[in-house]
Design an enzyme around this catalytic site. Structure first.
Site, short mmCIF file in Angstrom:
data_model
loop_
_atom_site.label_atom_id
_atom_site.label_comp_id
_atom_site.label_asym_id
_atom_site.label_seq_id
_atom_site.Cartn_x
_atom_site.Cartn_y
_atom_site.Cartn_z
N ASN A 84 -3.11 27.88 -5.35
CA ASN A 84 -3.49 26.75 -6.17
C ASN A 84 -2.45 26.40 -7.08
O ASN A 84 -2.09 25.20 -7.35
CB ASN A 84 -4.80 27.08 -6.84
N THR A 118 5.63 -24.35 -11.24
CA THR A 118 4.39 -23.77 -11.38
C THR A 118 3.44 -24.21 -10.46
O THR A 118 3.92 -25.51 -9.99
CB THR A 118 4.00 -24.23 -12.87
N HIS A 119 2.36 -23.64 -10.06
CA HIS A 119 1.50 -23.92 -8.94
C HIS A 119 2.15 -24.53 -7.56
O HIS A 119 1.71 -25.25 -6.93
CB HIS A 119 0.75 -25.36 -9.44
N LYS A 154 -1.69 14.77 -0.05
CA LYS A 154 -0.51 14.92 0.65
C LYS A 154 -0.03 13.65 1.30
O LYS A 154 1.06 12.98 0.93
CB LYS A 154 -0.15 16.28 1.13
N SER A 206 10.94 -15.09 18.72
CA SER A 206 9.61 -15.05 19.38
C SER A 206 9.74 -14.99 20.78
O SER A 206 10.84 -15.42 21.39
CB SER A 206 8.98 -16.45 18.89
N LYS A 214 12.42 -20.12 17.40
CA LYS A 214 12.08 -19.22 16.12
C LYS A 214 12.96 -18.25 15.63
O LYS A 214 13.64 -17.52 16.51
CB LYS A 214 10.65 -18.53 16.67
N GLU A 232 8.32 -10.08 5.67
CA GLU A 232 6.93 -10.31 5.79
C GLU A 232 6.22 -8.88 5.70
O GLU A 232 5.22 -8.42 5.48
CB GLU A 232 6.69 -10.88 7.18
N GLN A 283 -6.32 18.87 -0.80
CA GLN A 283 -5.52 19.17 0.28
C GLN A 283 -4.95 17.52 0.80
O GLN A 283 -3.93 17.21 1.37
CB GLN A 283 -5.93 19.89 1.36
N TYR A 299 -9.79 23.61 -8.81
CA TYR A 299 -9.12 23.37 -7.27
C TYR A 299 -10.37 23.06 -6.27
O TYR A 299 -11.32 23.91 -6.20
CB TYR A 299 -8.16 24.40 -6.79
N1 ARG Z 1 -3.00 23.61 1.57
C1 ARG Z 1 -3.66 23.58 0.33
C2 ARG Z 1 -3.64 22.43 -0.30
O1 ARG Z 1 -2.69 21.62 0.12
C3 ARG Z 1 -3.03 24.84 -0.49
C4 ARG Z 1 -3.91 25.29 -1.44
C5 ARG Z 1 -5.07 26.11 -0.93
N2 ARG Z 1 -6.09 26.57 -1.97
C6 ARG Z 1 -7.26 27.02 -1.41
N3 ARG Z 1 -8.02 27.71 -2.43
N4 ARG Z 1 -7.78 27.04 -0.10
O2 ARG Z 1 -4.17 22.11 -1.22
#
Ligand code: ARG
Length: 468
Positions: free
Chosen positions: A118, A163-164, A333, A285, A291, A298, A330, A325
């Site tokens: 953690n 403006t606008h 990420k 295009s 084009k 974009e 998780q 935690y």
């Molecule tokens: N892979 C876990 C995460 O990204 C790591 C921490 C895991 N901790 C736990 N108590 N299961 O959060």
């Protein structure tokens, strides 16, 4: 889909289990598919942790050396693409620890003393983000210096300010560019403020309550270059607001880029025809041979949506999460990694595209001539001759209506025609009605007069050099 596993019980935490994990649950709960990019940071954190454990008397010198050598070997295996990632080992932390145990035997089993995944994962993300923030800050600076290079030669290039989306008043192209410079300066500032909060050490919080060992968190912070140490272990392992803050800064940067993109798209259309994007930043295009599509701006505009979405994901992920935690975390990420990759790509491609645009200065000038953009100047002129502004506004309004009827610009009316609206008007009005005169007249800090913008560019150049 889910079936009973005939696999072994997990080696790292399986002591209290009678049944092995379901095969699909293993895949479902694993993060190794995406968190392996944290490996260098995980190793960096582990080396600092092992160093501190030795200094605190929790590892012998030999054990510390073995562990660090093992970790460095793993780093080169990862870098060389030889590391064998295993889904069964769930995440980057367990993959590395398990390989360390393969390399160093029982000594490797000591590394996890006084820590938990953690506080480990929270440390890894912070190390990763700190690095990425620095890369992003450099990219912003690069974009800003391209803006300055462009602005430097365009302080007398006149286009309508809108403006606008209606022609409003004449401005210089340099002044317009410098508006984006200002936005990006604030973005860079926000990024550096958010870096301070990212750069705070969670390690030592262990699972949630701290640890029973005599650890030295200051030393770990020093080894890893953290400016601060998280002051509450529960907060340290569960908090992700530093990442939310990063994503909101990223959203703001993308919001600014998307505004600029929108303008480049409009300006490169046949209707505006103010600029031409280089061929190598456009696509054609498959059906319409004529084009040349502004795909890059974009797409940058479109990718803004991803970053906003990622910010929302993280805010929602953290909403209502009880301390400390939870496995929910998780899910932080992928939105973080995706935002970092997207933002870096957008900044790079946008900067290169901008450095290669072609300006159609004459079209800009002519567009400005068409929109009665000096009407405010005429009103200001009358005020200086003694009229109240509201009265002057009314006089000029009628003057514009007349010009529209005559299909003429204000500057194309004769002195007699103008005097029919107000007899204060003299020959000196024609400088006021010229586009260059209009620009020159807005001569104060922050305004579009060429000498003011030149000064603004100088100051900006200096500030860019100063910030490293
Ligand atoms: N892979 C876990 C995460 O990204 C790591 C921490 C895991 N901790 C736990 N108590 N299961 O959060």
């Amino acid at each position: 889909m889910t079936k009973k596993s005939n696999n072994k019980i997990n080696q790292s935490w399986g002591g209290r289990f009678k049944q092995p994990t379901d095969e699909f649950v293993k895949i479902f709960t694993a993060s190794i598919f995406f968190d392996k990019i944290l490996a260098p940071y995980d190793i960096q954190g582990s080396i600092a942790h092992a160093t501190m454990l030795f200094e605190a008397g929790l590892l012998t010198k030999h054990e510390k050396e073995q562990i660090i050598a093992g970790l460095n070997q793993i780093l080169s295996e990862v870098d060389g693409g030889q590391f064998n990632w295993s889904v069964a080992l769930e995440d980057v932390h367990m993959n590395i620890e398990s390989r360390l145990i393969e390399i160093c035997g029982n000594i490797g089993k000591k590394l996890h003393t006084a820590r938990s995944r953690n506080d480990q994962v929270a440390t890894d993300i912070r190390l990763y983000l700190r690095d990425q923030v620095d890369i992003i800050a450099t990219k912003i600076k690069h974009l800003q210096s391209v803006l300055l290079d462009l602005a430097e030669t365009e302080t007398n290039t006149i286009l309508p300010g809108f403006t606008h989306l209606q022609a409003a008043q004449p401005i210089s192209f340099a002044h317009h560019l410098m508006a984006y410079f200002a936005m990006l300066s604030r973005d860079a500032q926000r990024l550096s403020e958010c870096r301070t909060r990212i750069n705070t050490l969670p390690l030592g919080s262990a699972a949630l309550a701290g640890t029973t060992y005599p650890i030295n968190r200051e030393r770990v912070a020093e080894l890893l270059g953290f400016e601060h140490i998280c002051s509450n272990s529960l907060d340290a392992v569960s908090d992700r607001d530093f990442a939310i803050e990063f994503l909101s800064v990223a959203s703001m940067i993308m919001m600014h880029l998307s505004r600029f993109c929108e303008e480049l798209i409009l300006w490169s259309s046949a209707q505006f025809n103010f600029i031409e994007l280089a061929d190598n930043f456009c696509t054609g295009s498959s059906i319409m041979p004529q084009k040349k599509n502004p795909d890059v701006p974009e797409l940058v505009r479109g990718k803004t949506a991803r970053i906003y979405g990622n910010l929302n994901t993280l805010l929602t992920l953290m909403k209502g999460q009880a301390l400390a935690y939870n496995k929910d975390n998780q899910e932080d990420k992928e939105p973080i990694f995706d935002s970092v990759d997207t933002l870096k790509a957008c900044l790079s491609v946008f900067t290169d595209m901008l450095a290669n645009i072609d300006l159609k200065r004459e079209n800009m000038y002519n567009a400005c001539k068409k929109g009665y953009t000096t009407a405010t100047d005429l009103a200001d002129y009358l005020v200086k001759k003694g009229l109240a502004f509201r009265t002057a506004h009314d006089v000029v309004g009628r003057c514009v209506a007349y010009s529209i009827e005559q299909k003429k610009d204000l500057s194309e009316l004769s002195l007699e025609e103008l005097q029919a609206f107000d007899n204060h008007i003299q020959n000196d009005v024609f400088d006021v009605l010229s586009l260059a005169g209009s620009l020159r007249a807005r001569n104060h800090f922050g305004a579009t007069a060429p000498n003011q913008v030149k000064q603004a560019i100088k100051t900006a150049r200096k500030s860019l050099l100063q910030c490293g």
